[in-house]
Design an enzyme around this catalytic site. Structure first.
Site: not given
Ligand code: NAP
Length: 756
Positions: A329-330, A334, A430, A629
């Site tokens: 995902k990260s 990007r 958040r 995780d």
């Protein structure tokens, strides 16, 4: 009927009783919401039919007779007939009568009321509009469930009595509708675009084709698309005639917008501008999916509804195969961000088509970037360069994605235009000041407009940011990245020192796009520095498979007797590989093959063979941040190991999507495993025995607490279960690992997904 058996209304009078009126009358009768229901319509036949259907107690040919003594009057007739009807009933109204309507336009209904009553409108007058209907009309077309799960808009006026509004809300809620209150003008504007314009376009298309010489052939060969698109052209012409005239101003403005857009399509087709055409089509498709998703997910997120479950049956004889799990995902986020501001084209493969990354993709489309895909994980981004982003037409919606919001805060602070970023209910809680503060020091005009420094984030266009040195007060890769990204446009050098190493996906990918980023080791973390004013060059990015998703399959293979599994192109960024190290220490047969670099990230194929009994260990604390995780999956490995496994130093697990220590402990105990949760970890008594492959887990029911990793971990336990395991609340799995059940089945797991 209310709790004390008094109906909500004494007498309800319908003026007009066709599709909409008779549907509401059906609800009122079925729920005993009125002591008496009467109606007045144009024709005697409608009244006779309504009586026969049991919808009304009495019918009247004149509206004035019908409304006498009524405490609720519902105008359910064409909007153009409103004024005349109000004229007729005015002298006969009870002082406290509630008067509402169901008309598809509201401005003209209010105007009709003013023409009749003057500026002092009756306080019981509350216009309304159910957003439900069909192409059929008349009293026989009505249905009791017409409004169920649909919206009803009420447009209370300043003069409207709140008690009248409240009673109407109760009435529509009895029809299982969702009631929304809005301003009259806003109603007409919104409906002009979402309902009136589409109907006009459908009538227009059918009219255009019907006028052709070859119209018979055309209709004969019409495909499904034409049928879908033109269905609403079968609606009542009189009703739509009235609506188009009644909402003339807003509809004409919507038509102008449509003509302008059509003109743009005409131009790009005319000039064969393939990029622009793909961009527009792709943007439209993505917007359609995005809005669908937003609308479909909002109630789910808000109500935490359990809509899906997995059942895993015993008897999986193997857990083998050769495949890839979805992308990281990260890195997916990007790849879009950097591809968009690069010069030239960027091709991405392995893109994670999950909700968060799609929000980033949509945001850049909204800022004028042409993006093709995603299709089977492939995305092509036509970069616009460092100064090519355009002001979006409205607020950028970031869904649930904190990464998008924090990284984009940096990028957008440096743009010349203003932007606002919003998110869903959870993102809106958040903290955003942690990124806004350092950006302000750089010269950004950024505000966190929610309470307590939370989203929406509002940025005023600025130029001339200045590079800074910033000591990160917390180990946050998102804050580090946001500052570095603002630094791309800043004057001079921007550097960030981290208190301990954080994920370095931003630095690695910037280098892959040809940007010089320096990383210097410090006592604890790193200092990262870049100079503003450079440029990024489009490249090919292979998004590595997400090691967090791969972890479920690694553990699955490690606890199975005959497993032989290869997971291809998994990201092995050193900040993420704790799970491999811990499984190795437990004795798993796991090897990392074919190591290579893709898009600046280290990747490798991971090969796991089953058949070895795992050993309980004290999990090394230095690996905890690198496997944070993956612990739910590792707890399943621990339950299958021989001896005791102890985890300490992992208190953070208690504040993830769920309290992962407690929720995992509850699930393990439910499946017959002894374990003891502690403040910062857990002690698990493994049931494995060297050389024995009997089941470890009993069957049972597991609550996932809407935590995708809990749901997938207990699915893996199903590989060693004696009886079926059912996991409730598995709908969240799709956001991080949409192909989980498909790949698990492919590997040999007996898993079924079902809706509840
Ligand atoms: P419908 O099925 O055609 O019924 C209209 C009713 O009004 C009939 O009972 C008719 O009487 C009566 N009527 C018609 N013209 C009249 C006039 N000039 N004076 C007095 N009564 C008259 O229509 P509908 O679909 O229920 O629509 C009613 C209202 O709901 C409209 O304002 C429409 O904008 C709104 N609406 C419709 C939909 C939809 O999808 N259809 C959706 C949302 C809102 P007879 O039975 O004697 O002919």
């Amino acid at each position: 009927m209310s709790a004390n058996n008094t109906p909500l209304f004494e007498k309800v009078a319908f003026i007009g009783l066709g599709l909409i009126g008779s549907s509401l009358a059906r609800v009122i009768k079925a729920h005993h919401l009125a002591g008496e229901v009467v109606a007045s319509t144009r024709s005697e036949k409608t009244l006779a039919d309504a009586k026969q259907l049991g919808l009304i107690d009495q019918g009247f040919s004149s509206a004035s007779e019908a409304v006498q003594d009524a405490d609720l009057i519902v105008l359910a007739l064409p909007v153009q007939a409103t004024e005349k009807a109000l004229q007729q009933i005015k002298p006969y109204l009870r002082a406290d009568a509630i008067i509402t309507d169901v008309g598809s336009t509201k401005g003209n209904v209010v105007q009709a009321a003013k023409n009749v009553f003057g500026e002092n409108l009756p306080k019981g007058f509350v216009p309304g509009h159910p957003i439900a209907g069909s192409e059929h009309s008349g009293v026989h077309a009505g249905k009791i469930d017409l409004f169920a799960k649909h919206k009803v808009i009420l447009t209370p006026l300043e003069s409207s009595d709140p008690i009248a509004v409240q009673k109407l809300i109760q009435l529509w809620q009895s029809a299982q509708a969702e009631v929304i209150c809005m301003d009259v003008a806003q109603h007409d504007e919104v409906l002009a675009h979402t309902s009136h314009l589409p109907h006009l376009m459908a009538f227009n298309l059918v009219e255009q084709l019907a006028n052709r010489q070859d119209n018979l052939d055309i209709f004969r060969y019409a495909a499904g698309g034409f049928r879908d698109f033109s269905r609403i052209a079968a609606s009542d012409p009189q009703m739509w005639h009235d609506i188009f005239l009644a909402n003339k101003k807003a509809i004409l403005s919507a038509v102008t917008g449509f003509e302008d857009q059509l003109q743009r399509f005409k131009q790009v087709i005319q000039s064969e501008d393939s990029n622009a055409l793909m961009g527009m089509l792709g943007h439209a498709k993505a917007a359609r999916q995005h809005f669908n998703h937003m609308l479909a997910n909002t109630p789910l997120m808000e109500n935490n509804a359990v809509t899906q479950q997995f059942t895993i049956s015993p008897g999986s004889q193997q857990f083998s195969g050769h495949f890839s799990v979805p992308g990281d995902k990260s890195v997916s986020h990007r790849s879009i961000m950097f591809g968009a501001i690069a010069e030239g084209t960027t091709h991405v493969t392995g893109f994670l088509e999950g909700e968060d990354a799609l929000a980033t993709l949509q945001a850049f489309r909204d800022m004028g970037v042409s993006i093709e895909g995603p299709k089977n994980g492939e995305v092509t981004i036509h970069g616009v360069g460092m100064h090519g982003l355009k002001k979006p037409a409205s607020a950028l919606y970031m869904g649930n994605s904190g990464t998008s919001l924090r990284l984009l805060s940096g990028m957008l602070s440096a743009q010349a235009f203003d932007t606002v970023m919003t998110g869903d209910a959870s993102l809106s809680k958040r903290p955003m000041e942690r990124i806004a503060k350092p950006l302000r020091v750089m010269g950004a005009k950024i505000q966190t407009t929610g309470e307590k420094g939370t989203p929406p984030v509002s940025i005023t266009g600025a130029q001339g940011l200045k590079g800074i040195h910033y000591d990160l007060p917390m180990a946050s890769a998102q804050v580090k990245s946001g500052i570095l990204l603002a630094g791309l446009w800043a004057e001079g050098a921007t550097s960030v020192t981290e208190p301990e190493p954080t994920r370095d996906h931003t630095e690695r990918m910037l280098r892959a796009f040809g940007y010089d980023v320096k990383t210097q080791k410090q006592d604890h973390g790193n200092q990262i520095t870049l100079q503003g004013g450079g440029k990024l060059v489009g490249t090919n990015i292979q998004v590595p498979s997400d090691i967090s998703s791969a972890a479920f399959f690694m553990v699955g293979a490690a606890i199975s007797q005959n497993a032989d599994l290869t997971l291809q192109a998994v990201g092995i960024n050193p900040t993420r590989t704790g799970v491999i190290e811990i499984l190795k220490q437990m004795g798993a047969d796991i090897s990392v093959l074919n190591e290579r670099i893709a898009g600046g990230e280290p990747i490798a194929d991971i090969h796991i063979r089953g058949g070895k009994t795992l050993k309980g260990i004290h999990m090394p604390e230095d690996q905890v941040p690198l496997a944070i995780d993956e612990f739910p999956a590792l707890f399943i490995a621990a339950a299958c190991a021989e001896g005791e496994t102890i985890l300490t130093g992992a208190a953070e697990l208690r504040v993830k999507e769920s309290d992962r220590i407690q929720v995992m402990a509850d699930g393990l105990i439910a499946l017959g495993i002894q374990c003891q949760p502690t403040d910062d970890g857990i002690i698990i008594q493994g049931k494995g025995k060297t050389g024995e492959w009997s089941p470890i887990f009993t069957g049972g029911q597991i609550e996932s607490h809407h935590d995708h990793r809990i749901a997938m971990s207990f699915s893996i336990a199903g590989l060693r279960c004696a009886e079926p395991i059912t996991i409730h609340g598995t709908e969240t799995v799709a956001t991080s690992f949409p192909t989980f059940t498909e790949l698990a089945k492919k590997a040999g797991m007996l898993i079924q997904q079902s809706d509840v």
